[in-house]
Design an enzyme around this catalytic site. Sequence first.
Site, PDB file in Angstrom:
ATOM      1  N   LYS A   1      -2.332  -1.553  -3.743  1.00  0.00           N
ATOM      2  CA  LYS A   1      -3.134  -0.331  -3.772  1.00  0.00           C
ATOM      3  C   LYS A   1      -2.257   0.893  -3.713  1.00  0.00           C
ATOM      4  O   LYS A   1      -1.321   0.882  -2.929  1.00  0.00           O
ATOM      5  CB  LYS A   1      -4.095  -0.426  -2.601  1.00  0.00           C
ATOM      6  CG  LYS A   1      -4.407   0.832  -1.862  1.00  0.00           C
ATOM      7  CD  LYS A   1      -5.249   0.557  -0.678  1.00  0.00           C
ATOM      8  CE  LYS A   1      -5.764   1.888  -0.221  1.00  0.00           C
ATOM      9  NZ  LYS A   1      -5.947   2.002   1.164  1.00  0.00           N
TER      10      LYS A   1
ATOM     11  N   LYS B   1       0.849  -1.187   0.000  1.00  0.00           N
ATOM     12  CA  LYS B   1       0.000   0.000   0.000  1.00  0.00           C
ATOM     13  C   LYS B   1       0.886   1.239   0.000  1.00  0.00           C
ATOM     14  O   LYS B   1       1.694   1.422   0.901  1.00  0.00           O
ATOM     15  CB  LYS B   1      -0.899  -0.013   1.232  1.00  0.00           C
ATOM     16  CG  LYS B   1      -1.655   1.290   1.433  1.00  0.00           C
ATOM     17  CD  LYS B   1      -2.676   1.165   2.530  1.00  0.00           C
ATOM     18  CE  LYS B   1      -3.376   2.482   2.771  1.00  0.00           C
ATOM     19  NZ  LYS B   1      -4.386   2.386   3.819  1.00  0.00           N
TER      20      LYS B   1
ATOM     21  N   ARG C   1       0.918   9.749   6.386  1.00  0.00           N
ATOM     22  CA  ARG C   1       1.090   8.321   6.652  1.00  0.00           C
ATOM     23  C   ARG C   1       2.404   7.784   6.067  1.00  0.00           C
ATOM     24  O   ARG C   1       2.552   6.595   5.848  1.00  0.00           O
ATOM     25  CB  ARG C   1      -0.073   7.544   6.060  1.00  0.00           C
ATOM     26  CG  ARG C   1      -1.450   8.017   6.510  1.00  0.00           C
ATOM     27  CD  ARG C   1      -2.477   6.878   6.473  1.00  0.00           C
ATOM     28  NE  ARG C   1      -3.856   7.297   6.395  1.00  0.00           N
ATOM     29  CZ  ARG C   1      -4.509   7.939   7.350  1.00  0.00           C
ATOM     30  NH1 ARG C   1      -3.902   8.281   8.473  1.00  0.00           N
ATOM     31  NH2 ARG C   1      -5.773   8.254   7.185  1.00  0.00           N
TER      32      ARG C   1
HETATM   33  C1  PBG Z   1      -7.724   3.132   5.771  1.00  0.00           C
HETATM   34  C2  PBG Z   1      -7.929   3.033   4.300  1.00  0.00           C
HETATM   35  C3  PBG Z   1      -7.737   4.022   3.327  1.00  0.00           C
HETATM   36  C4  PBG Z   1      -8.148   3.462   2.114  1.00  0.00           C
HETATM   37  C5  PBG Z   1      -8.537   2.153   2.368  1.00  0.00           C
HETATM   38  N1  PBG Z   1      -8.386   1.903   3.724  1.00  0.00           N
HETATM   39  C6  PBG Z   1      -7.287   5.415   3.453  1.00  0.00           C
HETATM   40  C7  PBG Z   1      -5.911   5.717   3.851  1.00  0.00           C
HETATM   41  O1  PBG Z   1      -5.036   4.864   4.008  1.00  0.00           O
HETATM   42  O2  PBG Z   1      -5.690   6.930   4.074  1.00  0.00           O
HETATM   43  C8  PBG Z   1      -8.161   4.198   0.804  1.00  0.00           C
HETATM   44  C9  PBG Z   1      -9.110   3.703  -0.218  1.00  0.00           C
HETATM   45  C10 PBG Z   1      -9.469   4.655  -1.301  1.00  0.00           C
HETATM   46  O3  PBG Z   1      -8.878   5.733  -1.470  1.00  0.00           O
HETATM   47  O4  PBG Z   1     -10.409   4.317  -2.035  1.00  0.00           O
HETATM   48  N2  PBG Z   1      -6.388   3.105   6.163  1.00  0.00           N
HETATM   49 ZN    ZN Z   2      -5.981   3.738   8.325  1.00  0.00          ZN
END
Ligand code: PBG
Ligand code: ZN
Length: 301
Positions: free
Chosen positions: A224, A171, A193
Amino acid sequence: MFIFPLFVSDDPDEETPIPSLPNIKRFGVNKLIPYVDTLVKKGLRAVILFGVILKKGVKDDIGSAADDPEGPVISSIKLLRINFPDLFIMCDVCLCEYTDHGHCGVLNEDGSLKRESSVRRIAAVAVNYAKAGAHSVAPSDMMDGRIKDIKLGLIEAGLAHRCLVMSYAAKFSGNLYGPFRDAAGSAPSLGDRKAYQLPPGGAGLARRALLRDMQEGADAIIVKPSTFYLDIVSDASKLCRNYPVCAYHVSGEYAMLHAAAEKGVVDLKGIAFEAHQGLVRAGARLIISYFTPEFLEWLQV
Ligand code: PBG
Ligand code: ZN
């Protein structure tokens, strides 16, 4: 193949469009079932739940609301299980939607993440979702050790054979989660983050994180975002060849295609097919996508 993200809030009667995510709404538990029903009738097979806290004063430093037995996620799991026995119910597991600071874990005094307590808390939430009936839990925080703690928690609870641990293993931190954070109210109040999600150039780090999560006991993995990271999807399909590989076409990717279509730059249906065919070509066999309702229409025979 398609997994549809559902935002469920703690306002039971809510049904609110999200301006930055065209055609996507946030639902309260009282409005969820009729909406999902229309999609199930068109062939929807799987959803991933995200809880949203709108009430003031509910968020705290450890994200207690994440697994509140009366909270939106646990209530929705139970309702969906009763109403749609054949629907596969995944739950995103994270704390950022439930903490007052908006980070994905528990913090130290200096604002950095406290890994051990974060991972313990995330594992407890995942086990509680599984106990409520979730078929799969998907931790999206990216911290070291959380897959192992979740797996051990599920084994201890006697649920490891009933709940698939689908890890957001690769991610990336970037610019494509904005609309999601609008929908979920989960933007960090301070900082970003970057200490726990991968830098966009980090192909080696991504491959190491995929290996890490397989070693910790993941049953499936997610990459992702997707379109800008097709090399990673392809790496994952080779590195994790015995695992289901899922690509998450994230909120920013969805919003960009809509914006381009509105500008007349692309045809929405055409570009959506091309984008998702790219994911399949790269090796994804599961896709989390906000386009799922459209594809249920477009793919009708
Ligand atoms: C929670 C999470 C996020 C997404 C999925 N789970 C946001 C993030 O990490 O800030 C993003 C999914 C999207 O943008 O469609 N951590
Ligand atoms: Zn989160």
